[in-house]
Write a protein that holds these residues in place. Structure first.
Motif, PDB file in Angstrom:
ATOM      1  N   LYS A  64       4.271   6.079 -15.440  1.00  0.00           N
ATOM      2  CA  LYS A  64       3.824   7.228 -14.433  1.00  0.00           C
ATOM      3  C   LYS A  64       5.063   8.267 -14.377  1.00  0.00           C
ATOM      4  N   VAL A  65       4.689   9.449 -14.706  1.00  0.00           N
ATOM      5  CA  VAL A  65       5.637  10.442 -14.467  1.00  0.00           C
ATOM      6  C   VAL A  65       5.050  11.553 -13.550  1.00  0.00           C
ATOM      7  N   SER A  66       5.743  12.051 -12.601  1.00  0.00           N
ATOM      8  CA  SER A  66       5.256  12.688 -11.505  1.00  0.00           C
ATOM      9  C   SER A  66       6.027  13.966 -11.119  1.00  0.00           C
ATOM     10  N   LYS A  67       5.522  14.981 -10.403  1.00  0.00           N
ATOM     11  CA  LYS A  67       6.245  16.059  -9.840  1.00  0.00           C
ATOM     12  C   LYS A  67       5.192  16.759  -9.186  1.00  0.00           C
ATOM     13  N   ASP A  68       5.485  17.344  -7.633  1.00  0.00           N
ATOM     14  CA  ASP A  68       4.659  18.365  -7.218  1.00  0.00           C
ATOM     15  C   ASP A  68       3.161  17.894  -7.178  1.00  0.00           C
ATOM     16  N   GLY A  69       2.855  16.767  -7.238  1.00  0.00           N
ATOM     17  CA  GLY A  69       1.660  16.355  -7.283  1.00  0.00           C
ATOM     18  C   GLY A  69       0.700  16.239  -8.452  1.00  0.00           C
ATOM     19  N   HIS A  70       1.680  16.270  -9.827  1.00  0.00           N
ATOM     20  CA  HIS A  70       1.141  16.492 -11.032  1.00  0.00           C
ATOM     21  C   HIS A  70       1.566  15.315 -11.702  1.00  0.00           C
ATOM     22  N   VAL A  71       0.743  14.468 -12.307  1.00  0.00           N
ATOM     23  CA  VAL A  71       1.169  13.209 -12.984  1.00  0.00           C
ATOM     24  C   VAL A  71       0.704  13.178 -14.474  1.00  0.00           C
TER      25      VAL A  71
ATOM     26  N   SER B 247       7.842   2.756 -13.806  1.00  0.00           N
ATOM     27  CA  SER B 247       7.427   1.729 -14.676  1.00  0.00           C
ATOM     28  C   SER B 247       6.066   0.874 -14.122  1.00  0.00           C
ATOM     29  N   PRO B 248       5.498   0.250 -14.781  1.00  0.00           N
ATOM     30  CA  PRO B 248       4.138  -0.367 -14.247  1.00  0.00           C
ATOM     31  C   PRO B 248       4.709  -1.665 -13.187  1.00  0.00           C
ATOM     32  N   GLU B 249       5.938  -2.037 -13.421  1.00  0.00           N
ATOM     33  CA  GLU B 249       6.332  -3.127 -12.315  1.00  0.00           C
ATOM     34  C   GLU B 249       6.707  -2.214 -11.182  1.00  0.00           C
ATOM     35  N   GLN B 250       7.175  -1.194 -11.341  1.00  0.00           N
ATOM     36  CA  GLN B 250       7.570  -0.344  -9.958  1.00  0.00           C
ATOM     37  C   GLN B 250       6.243   0.065  -9.328  1.00  0.00           C
ATOM     38  N   GLN B 251       5.110   0.488 -10.053  1.00  0.00           N
ATOM     39  CA  GLN B 251       4.004   0.815  -9.333  1.00  0.00           C
ATOM     40  C   GLN B 251       3.248  -0.297  -8.811  1.00  0.00           C
ATOM     41  N   ASP B 252       3.318  -1.763  -9.452  1.00  0.00           N
ATOM     42  CA  ASP B 252       2.607  -2.821  -8.846  1.00  0.00           C
ATOM     43  C   ASP B 252       3.204  -3.234  -7.457  1.00  0.00           C
ATOM     44  N   ALA B 253       4.737  -2.917  -7.299  1.00  0.00           N
ATOM     45  CA  ALA B 253       5.430  -3.411  -6.249  1.00  0.00           C
ATOM     46  C   ALA B 253       5.232  -2.276  -5.138  1.00  0.00           C
ATOM     47  N   ALA B 254       4.895  -1.179  -5.482  1.00  0.00           N
ATOM     48  CA  ALA B 254       4.730  -0.128  -4.534  1.00  0.00           C
ATOM     49  C   ALA B 254       3.409  -0.107  -3.839  1.00  0.00           C
ATOM     50  N   PRO B 255       3.505   0.374  -2.480  1.00  0.00           N
ATOM     51  CA  PRO B 255       2.138   0.240  -1.972  1.00  0.00           C
ATOM     52  C   PRO B 255       1.019   1.484  -2.624  1.00  0.00           C
ATOM     53  N   ALA B 256      -0.227   1.120  -2.841  1.00  0.00           N
ATOM     54  CA  ALA B 256      -1.405   2.134  -3.470  1.00  0.00           C
ATOM     55  C   ALA B 256      -1.204   3.188  -2.906  1.00  0.00           C
ATOM     56  N   THR B 257      -1.261   4.338  -3.658  1.00  0.00           N
ATOM     57  CA  THR B 257      -1.445   5.641  -3.211  1.00  0.00           C
ATOM     58  C   THR B 257      -2.350   6.363  -3.894  1.00  0.00           C
ATOM     59  N   ALA B 258      -3.010   7.598  -3.240  1.00  0.00           N
ATOM     60  CA  ALA B 258      -4.010   8.191  -4.076  1.00  0.00           C
ATOM     61  C   ALA B 258      -3.586   8.886  -5.367  1.00  0.00           C
ATOM     62  N   GLY B 259      -4.414   8.765  -6.255  1.00  0.00           N
ATOM     63  CA  GLY B 259      -3.978   9.278  -7.444  1.00  0.00           C
ATOM     64  C   GLY B 259      -3.610   8.050  -8.520  1.00  0.00           C
ATOM     65  N   SER B 260      -3.344   6.861  -7.868  1.00  0.00           N
ATOM     66  CA  SER B 260      -2.918   5.844  -8.834  1.00  0.00           C
ATOM     67  C   SER B 260      -4.056   5.266  -9.582  1.00  0.00           C
ATOM     68  N   VAL B 261      -3.536   4.489 -10.595  1.00  0.00           N
ATOM     69  CA  VAL B 261      -4.634   4.115 -11.876  1.00  0.00           C
ATOM     70  C   VAL B 261      -5.593   3.399 -11.021  1.00  0.00           C
ATOM     71  N   PRO B 262      -5.416   2.173 -10.133  1.00  0.00           N
ATOM     72  CA  PRO B 262      -6.515   1.375  -9.737  1.00  0.00           C
ATOM     73  C   PRO B 262      -7.675   2.046  -8.980  1.00  0.00           C
ATOM     74  N   THR B 263      -7.434   3.370  -8.650  1.00  0.00           N
ATOM     75  CA  THR B 263      -8.473   3.829  -7.678  1.00  0.00           C
ATOM     76  C   THR B 263      -9.245   4.391  -8.710  1.00  0.00           C
ATOM     77  N   PRO B 264     -10.730   4.516  -7.903  1.00  0.00           N
ATOM     78  CA  PRO B 264     -11.750   4.788  -8.743  1.00  0.00           C
ATOM     79  C   PRO B 264     -11.546   6.143  -9.249  1.00  0.00           C
ATOM     80  N   ALA B 265     -12.318   6.404 -10.424  1.00  0.00           N
ATOM     81  CA  ALA B 265     -12.341   7.813 -11.306  1.00  0.00           C
ATOM     82  C   ALA B 265     -12.676   8.882 -10.136  1.00  0.00           C
ATOM     83  N   VAL B 266     -12.082  10.183 -10.650  1.00  0.00           N
ATOM     84  CA  VAL B 266     -12.492  11.302  -9.619  1.00  0.00           C
ATOM     85  C   VAL B 266     -13.854  11.594  -9.800  1.00  0.00           C
TER      86      VAL B 266
END
Length: 364
Positions: free
Chosen positions: A56-63, A338-357
């Protein structure tokens, strides 16, 4: 029109993309593979597999979500990634793998006349055979591997080592249940078309205005390709088990093993044979890696500025390397996870596991 023959096609195959796959540093021991993924002899993953997680690469709410690709991969795997399906369904564009495109200023009849010359460029000069351009011990190794993977092909004995090595490598992968891409680019293309997402080529164009002169230059200052040839023999003789382990690790999403297992650097040796040859500067091939990197970084920054969500593919080495493309973006102020860092972090809006928009669909 693109030049479709001879050394230029081979150079395109080797240099697109030309990235190192090795990493350094200590890593934790790899987790065991999921129990539902069958391993078939010779220990090549088969059946439905999830593949690796997405960076995941992000900046200013864009991913920008990035998939790490690998070559070779298991030939008989069926790759089904729900994360990939969901992300592409949400994306405004898909950045295709960075590639070098060779273009030649040549018409149809010119192409017909050029083909015999290009075919001649594939052969050793003065009609020499492989046993006449290398030492006896290297040729003896070639003969053993040729018999095992290619068989009785007399014509290949007159090829330059660069081309003979590539043919041996392809045949060895096939014989060991591996393929160069595992169907990954095709899967991404299918999903992009399903969801109507724009596919954006990331190409660095090398224009060859005088292709006849280019072939003459190749013949006059051909690559010193014996290092590429020897490194390919090493890979086929000794590295296939590790190639298979890396391919399996990609298929089941085992990033720890991918970090731990070094690449054979066969590609690096063959890339150097092209870019360091006397004709490379004339064709604009001596700085292709730098040019391709600049092209991809500019395209990625534009996507992160203009699109809420976008998707890209890069060789896994560029994701794992401390000096790779994503490291360059991070140094420029982007957040890279990285995927490991995302797994370790709390889920946030826009993360992959959330339902499709809203408005998007998910494959059934």
């Amino acid at each position: 029109m693109r030049l479709q023959a001879g050394i230029l096609l081979f150079a395109l195959g080797v240099l697109s993309p030309a990235f190192a796959q090795s990493t350094t540093g200590s890593v934790p021991p790899p987790p065991p593979p999921p129990a539902n993924v069958p391993l078939l002899a010779p220990v090549v993953v088969s059946g439905v597999v999830p593949g690796p997680g997405l960076w995941k690469v992000s900046k200013d709410g864009h991913v920008l979500w990035v998939l790490g690709t690998l070559s070779p991969l298991p030939r008989d795997m069926q790759w089904e990634s729900r994360d990939l399906d969901r992300v592409i369904g949400q994306s405004q564009q898909v950045l295709l793998q960075p590639k070098i495109k060779l273009k030649a200023d040549i018409g149809f009849f010119g192409k017909l006349f050029l083909l015999p010359s290009a075919y001649g460029a594939r052969k050793n000069p003065d009609g020499k055979k492989l046993d006449q351009v290398m030492d006896a011990s290297t040729y003896a190794r070639w003969q053993v591997l040729k018999q095992k993977y290619i068989g009785r092909d007399r014509g290949i004995e007159r090829w330059r080592p660069l081309f003979a090595a590539q043919e041996l490598y392809k045949k060895a992968l096939k014989a060991n249940g591996l393929s160069t891409s595992g169907g990954v680019p095709g899967t991404v293309e299918t999903l992009a078309k399903r969801y109507g997402v724009q596919e954006t080529p990331v190409d660095y164009h090398v224009e060859i205005k005088h292709p006849r002169d280019a072939i003459k230059a190749f013949k006059a200052a051909a690559p010193s390709d014996l290092k590429c040839f020897s490194r390919t023999l090493d890979s086929v003789e000794h590295d296939l088990p590790e190639m298979t382990e890396r391919a399996n690790a990609w298929a089941i999403g085992d990033l720890a093993t991918l970090r731990a297992l070094p690449d054979s650097h066969r590609r690096d040796a063959c890339v150097s044979a092209i870019t360091n040859a006397g004709f490379a500067h004339q064709l604009g091939l001596d700085d292709v890696s730098e040019q391709l990197e600049a092209k991809w970084l500019a395209t990625a920054r534009a996507a992160l500025a203009n699109d809420r969500t976008s998707f890209a593919m890069l060789p896994m080495g560029e994701l794992l390397s401390p000096t790779g493309y994503l490291a360059k973006l991070q140094a420029q102020g982007y957040t890279v996870e990285s995927p490991e860092q995302q797994d370790a972090a709390p889920a946030t809006a826009g993360s992959v596991p959330t339902p499709a928009v809203a408005g998007s669909t998910t494959a059934q």
